[in-house]
Structures are given as C-alpha cells and as structure tokens.
Design an enzyme around this catalytic site. Structure first.
Site, PDB file in Angstrom:
ATOM      1  N   GLU A  80      -4.334   9.217  -3.771  1.00 31.86           N
ATOM      2  CA  GLU A  80      -3.138   8.378  -3.799  1.00 31.86           C
ATOM      3  C   GLU A  80      -3.506   7.121  -4.550  1.00 31.86           C
ATOM      4  OE1 GLU A  80      -1.144   9.305   0.486  1.00 31.86           O
ATOM      5  OE2 GLU A  80      -1.329   7.221  -0.123  1.00 31.86           O
ATOM      6  N   GLU A 120       2.479  -3.271   4.062  1.00 28.40           N
ATOM      7  CA  GLU A 120       1.017  -3.264   4.030  1.00 28.40           C
ATOM      8  C   GLU A 120       0.428  -4.336   4.934  1.00 28.40           C
ATOM      9  OE1 GLU A 120       0.124  -0.761   2.451  1.00 28.40           O
ATOM     10  OE2 GLU A 120       1.684  -0.442   0.960  1.00 28.40           O
TER      11      GLU A 120
END
Lengths: 280, 410
Positions: free
Chosen positions: A56, A67
């Site tokens: 990824e 995040e």
C-alpha cells in the site's frame, strides 16, 4: 453477487490473493510515497517487495483526518520534500520496470484525486502499474464517479469497513468494491490503538460472507506477534505505522532508513507467513 | 462582483436545500471515513426528528429567551450612517448574546440535540475561541464534559478566551499539526470523534462539515435572519435593501441570509477575509481566491494548490482564518444569489476603530470585515435605502491583537 466486481483473468491484486490464500494470509505493507524523500521511498518500495505480498503506497495529503501522529508526520515529511501526485505515480512506474508481480494499492484522501481528475487519475495510475485504490474519505454514498473511472481503467476500488459498519450499511459498503475489503480493526485513527485478534474474527467472517472477497485487517497491528494472531483469522494483515515509525526513527538517528524498515518488514512477513503452519 | 443571474435560474423553494444527500447544488455531501458514516447518518435522523418535534423547538426557544437573551436588538447605527452618507445602517446585535457572539445560538440547539441522543461527552473545535467559549458555556450549563481543540497559534493569540473556556470547566487541547489553526483543530476533533464513537457528540461551530451539519447549524442560526425580518418591518415598515455579514465558515452569514433568500429585492453580501491581499498567499478568501474541493466532510470552495493540497489561510481575525467555507455559500455564490466581497486585515482594523469611535461598540475583528464594506455598500444602496449588518460578535477578545497591529502595548 451480481454487484460484485471482477475483471476478466483477475487483476494483479486478485491473483495475489488467489495464489496464496489457501494456505496463508498475505502481508500488506504500507509506506508513504515521498517519505522521507522520493528516492528513498522508491528504494523502500523495491525492497519491500521482497517481503510483502501487497504494497500500500500512501499518497500524501495536507489534512489526513483518519491518521494518527505517525502517518500525519509521514505526510508532512513527504509534502515538505515536494512530493506531487505525479511523483507518486512516477515511482510506481519505476517499480514496475523490475517488478510485475507485487500489487500496489494507492491509499489516500479524495481532494488530491479530485483535483487530478477522476478519469485522468484512474488512467494514469493504471498506466503506471498501480492495481487498486483506497480513498479514506470517500464513502460509498459519494463514490459513484470515482468508481466509474476506476472500473473503466480496470482498477480495484478497495473499501474500508469498520467496527461501526452495521448490518444496515454493509450492503452499501461491499457494493462495487473489489480486490479485497479492508477491515479497520479499531474505531480510531491509524497506529494508536491495538487490534484484538479475537474481536476481529467475527467481523472478518461477516465481511467475507457479505462480499465474497478476501478481507485484510489493519489500523492497529504493530508487532510480529499481533500480526501472526491476525493472520490466523484474516486473509491479509496490513502494517503501516510500525514501518513508518522505523523511517522516522532511522532518519532522526541518521541510520540507514531502508535497512531498518526492511528488517522490520522481514520480521512481520515471517510472522504472517508462519502463522497458520500447523493450524490449518 | 459576480454577474447577476436571472431569477428564473434560481430555485423556487430555498427550503428544499440541502437535498436528501445533503447537497446544495453541487456542494455539501458526506465525505467522511467509514467509521463516522453511521454516526453522521444517525445524527441526521436525530436532527430531523428534533426539528419536527414541537417540544424540542419549545425548549430551545425557552433557553434562547432566558439564557441567551434573545431576541437580540436591531439597532439603528445613526452616527455611522451619517458619517458614511447614504443608506441607513442597522446592526443586528448578536454581540449582545450571552458569551458575546452568535455562536451560542447554534451551541444551544446542538447541546439539546446531544442530550436527546444520549451523548455524554462533547467535543468542539474553535478558531477565535468564540465557538469554544459557547460550547464550554452550554456544556457547563448542562453538566457535560467538554474538550475543545484549538490550534496552538490561536491559543497564543486568543488567551482571554482560552482562560474563559477553562473557567467554564472545558479542557482546551492545543493542536500543533499543520499550521496550528482552525483547520487543524477541526482535523483533530474529527480524529477524537472517530476514536470515541460511542459516547461523544461533535459540536461543529460553523455551517460546514458533513451533512447534516451545514443545514443544522444554518437552521439554528437562522434565528438571526428571522428576527431581523420582523424587526426591520416594525422599524422601517419594509424589508431591507441589503443584508451583509462576514464569512469564514459562514454561520452568522447563512443565519442572516437564509430567511431572506426568497426576497429577491434584498441584496445579499458576504465578506471574506483577504488578509494581506488576494494577490498574496496570505488570505482566507475561499470563494474569491479558491476552487471547489473536498475537506472536512463536504465539497465546497477551498484554498488549495494545483495538486489538491489544502493551503494555510491567513486572516488577522482567528475566526475567519479557515481555508474553506460552508457549502451553502458556495452554492449561493455560483448561482449569484449572494455576492461575496473581500476585506483586508488593514481595512478591518480601520473599521474596527471607526465602529468603536462612532457607535461605542467594539466589534469582533470578524464582524469588522463586514463593517469595512459599509462605505461602499451605503453608497451603492444610496440615500433612502436600508442595510442590515450582522454584528456577529464583540471585540473584547481582540484587543490584544488590535493593540499589537497598531503597535501599542497594553
């Protein structure tokens, strides 16, 4: 399963899951493109392919709302180094010159993709050799135009399912998704809370049944032990923040970034690959 | 200024927006991570129910009257009107509300909704600190814990409000990521929400964010325009020729504008902050200097670079220092129903002082941006005309910033 997307002969991503999934989970490794700079992240990409089954590749964004601090900082480092969307696709293209097997999934936020243009992005990403896309802040309700573009370019759109995805939403979440389902194992941001392998088992089975797709688990897996536990119940194990942490600490201590990250990746890969030995 | 759009291109029914998907034309929507989707959908259901429940509306009206101090006066700014020469200028005195700004109208509505939903913890983001103070106020009043995310830069330049929030029992968490201002505070609040999904209610302070926030915050703020509509008809026997308000996220503005949207005779002006100037990279004029994109749950005009990275906004006013704008403003801008002007830091500072000297009212620096456009608008509308300005907040919080800008020490 009429809604389920699958391309003829399968994509690189679909083939990767088909190839290994009978006997073990796939190890999915995440790094941010351009962190700490483009050249190093290209080296990491190439090196990671020795250990990871799927990579990824994060596309940096100024406001990465899902995040935790680790990947926020990675995003900031990447943008500070001047990384553009074209540069992200550029390292994918370079990677494909020597590696035609390891699938690459681009993961990021909607605005840079919207700004690039959905069709141009899908075409350029596919042309560069990327296989799938995950857009964190684009729920199915808003995803039609992006999905059309990705399908036309024969790219997989991987959707996130979470602990809050209830039965009412599940059909919408799995509709028009392909490649695999990414199960976010904790309600929270990346890299902060720890996943509980026992708690993950039920949701993984439910998602597999609802989608007919492999299910990879991520968002709270930091150690080889935890990776192995999750590998016993899921089809893929995603590790991001723990690898990115190695980039940050190596850069800070002036150590060899690539070496540190790859050594961590090697431990994690071993843990994932050996997890099901004797348990099958 | 925008080219006028003929009325036939405009909707007949402004209350039809947003549509079922939370869209105002091409703007708005629901762009959040999957973890939050069930929550915002639940919020939408809960808000729709509450909105249509007379008991909820009655309770809200009670608190607005007895706790907030509504209706706020509509005041004829006689000396300023005379000074500018032209249209009569009225101030809608939102700065006289409890806590000194319009923000509490929305917080009162949302705290009642949060309680109705059984939520036990409140989070909020704040820029200037006005929404943080209003959130801390209502959570104190209803006995719920409150965490306010505030950019570290704003914490430094809005110390009085940080202290107020602390006095009211709220925890202020400084945010150091990004530019450490409102946008980053909002990111951090969303990260908190995604981590505390079960018990936490996110009290967004402006008419932006994922659906239903833009519509809900507008509805709670529309009390500004609704009262103005009645009051001006009592005072002048007619509707105003123009209404004007400052626009950051745009909650005071949409609250003033919305009840007048169907009145084609009423011109609508929003004023964006152009900081050091539109030709610099230090401004906060999303409509005038940005382009559409997706941030914080909605599609709207944003300040962004060619690669879709969000740019840091700048304004002397912390409350306008945001690179986006509520999606309904983007819609009104595109169809031309509202016109959006810009005002620099310097213009706002001058208007701030003029208002204090002529009317004995120290306005918030945010509101001073709208005040700064009055000379131009009073002339355009002309003698015999009537303009209503939303004086969205009082300026006590800004005296340090203003003193600093004027080179004086307090």
């Amino acid at each position: 399963m009429g809604e389920l997307m699958s391309y003829r002969d399968g994509t690189r991503l679909e083939r990767a899951f088909q190839r290994e999934n009978d006997h073990r989970a796939l190890f999915v490794a995440y790094i941010m493109a351009g962190d700490p700079d483009l050249e190093t992240s290209f080296e990491l990409l190439t090196g990671l392919a020795e250990h990871a089954d799927v990579i990824e590749l994060g596309m940096p964004f100024s406001d990465p709302m899902a995040e935790g601090p680790t990947i926020q900082l990675a995003s900031q480092r990447s943008l500070a180094a001047g990384t553009k969307m074209r540069d992200v696709l550029g390292i994918v293209r370079r990677f494909r010159e020597t590696n035609t097997v390891t699938p690459i999934v681009l993961m990021g936020y909607l605005n840079p993709v919207l700004s690039y243009g959905f069709e141009s992005f899908a075409n350029d990403a596919s042309d560069a050799g990327a296989d799938g896309v995950i857009i964190v802040d684009c729920p199915p309700e808003e995803a039609d135009a992006l999905t059309d573009a990705l399908e036309a370019a024969k790219m997989n759109l991987i959707r996130l399912a979470t602990p809050t995805t209830d039965d009412a939403r599940l059909p919408a979440v799995v509709k028009r998704t392909s490649g695999f389902i990414y199960y976010v194992s904790v309600a929270g941001v990346t890299g902060v809370l720890e996943a509980d392998a026992d708690a993950v088992r039920g949701p993984v089975e439910r998602l597999r049944a609802a989608s007919g797709l492999p299910v990879a688990v991520g968002f709270g897996i930091k150690t080889p032990e935890r990776a192995a536990e999750v590998a016993r119940v899921a089809d893929g194990v995603v590790v991001g923040s723990a690898l990115v942490d190695e980039i940050a600490s190596a850069a800070k201590l002036n150590e060899n970034v690539t070496q540190k990250v790859l050594s961590k990746a090697s431990e994690l890969a071993k843990a994932v690959r050996s997890a099901r030995v004797g348990t099958a | 200024m925008n080219a006028p759009v003929s009325p036939t291109e405009r909707p007949n029914d402004w209350s039809a927006y947003p549509d079922a998907k939370g869209r105002f034309g091409g703007y708005g929507g629901l762009y959040v991570a999957e973890t939050l989707m069930p929550l915002v959908l639940e919020l939408d259901r809960a808000y729709t129910e509450a909105k249509n429940d007379p008991a909820f509306q009655k309770e809200l009206r009670g608190y607005l009257t007895h706790y907030v101090g509504r209706p706020s006066p509509l005041y004829f700014a006689e000396r300023l009107s005379k000074h500018l020469g032209g249209a009569k200028i009225y101030f809608k005195r939102e700065e006289l509300n409890h806590t000194g700004a319009h923000k509490i109208n929305n917080c009162m509505g949302q705290i009642l909704l949060a309680q109705r939903m059984g939520k036990t913890r409140i989070i909020a983001e704040t820029g200037a600190g006005q929404h943080g103070v209003a959130s801390a106020t209502v959570t104190a009043r209803f006995g719920l814990p409150c965490v306010v995310y505030m950019g570290a830069v704003d914490v430094a330049r809005q110390k009085p409000n940080v202290f107020r929030m602390n006095l009211l029992g709220a925890e202020v968490r400084p945010v150091t990521s990004g530019a450490a201002t409102l946008k980053d505070a909002m990111n951090e609040a969303m990260r908190d929400w995604v981590t505390n999904v079960a018990d936490t209610y996110y009290m967004i302070g402006t008419a932006a964010g994922p659906h239903p926030y833009p519509a809900m915050v507008r509805d709670f703020q529309a009390v500004i325009g609704s009262e103005t509509r009645e009051q001006i008809q009592e005072l002048e026997g007619r509707l105003p020729d123009a209404v004007v308000a400052c626009v950051g996220g745009g909650s005071n503005a949409i609250g003033m504008f919305h009840p007048f949207l169907a009145d084609e005779s009423v011109k609508i002006y929003g004023v964006e902050a152009s900081g050091h100037g539109l030709d610099t990279d230090k401004h906060a004029a999303s409509l005038t200097g940005g382009r559409p994109g997706v941030l914080h749950g909605n599609k709207t005009y944003l300040l962004q670079d060619d690669d879709g990275q969000i740019l840091d906004a700048h304004s002397i006013s912390a409350g306008l220092d945001y690179p986006g704008i509520g999606p309904e403003h983007s819609f009104l801008h595109d169809i031309g129903r509202a016109q959006y002007l810009t005002c620099t830091d310097d213009e706002a500072l001058k208007a701030f002082q003029l208002c204090a000297e002529l009317e004995g009212i120290i306005p918030a620096l945010e509101s001073a941006h709208a005040l700064a456009k009055l000379p131009q608008l009073a002339k355009e509308i002309g003698e015999g005309g009537v303009i209503v300005l939303c004086l969205s907040g009082r300026g006590d919080k800004d005296i340090f910033t203003v003193a600093d800008a004027l080179g004086r020490t307090i």
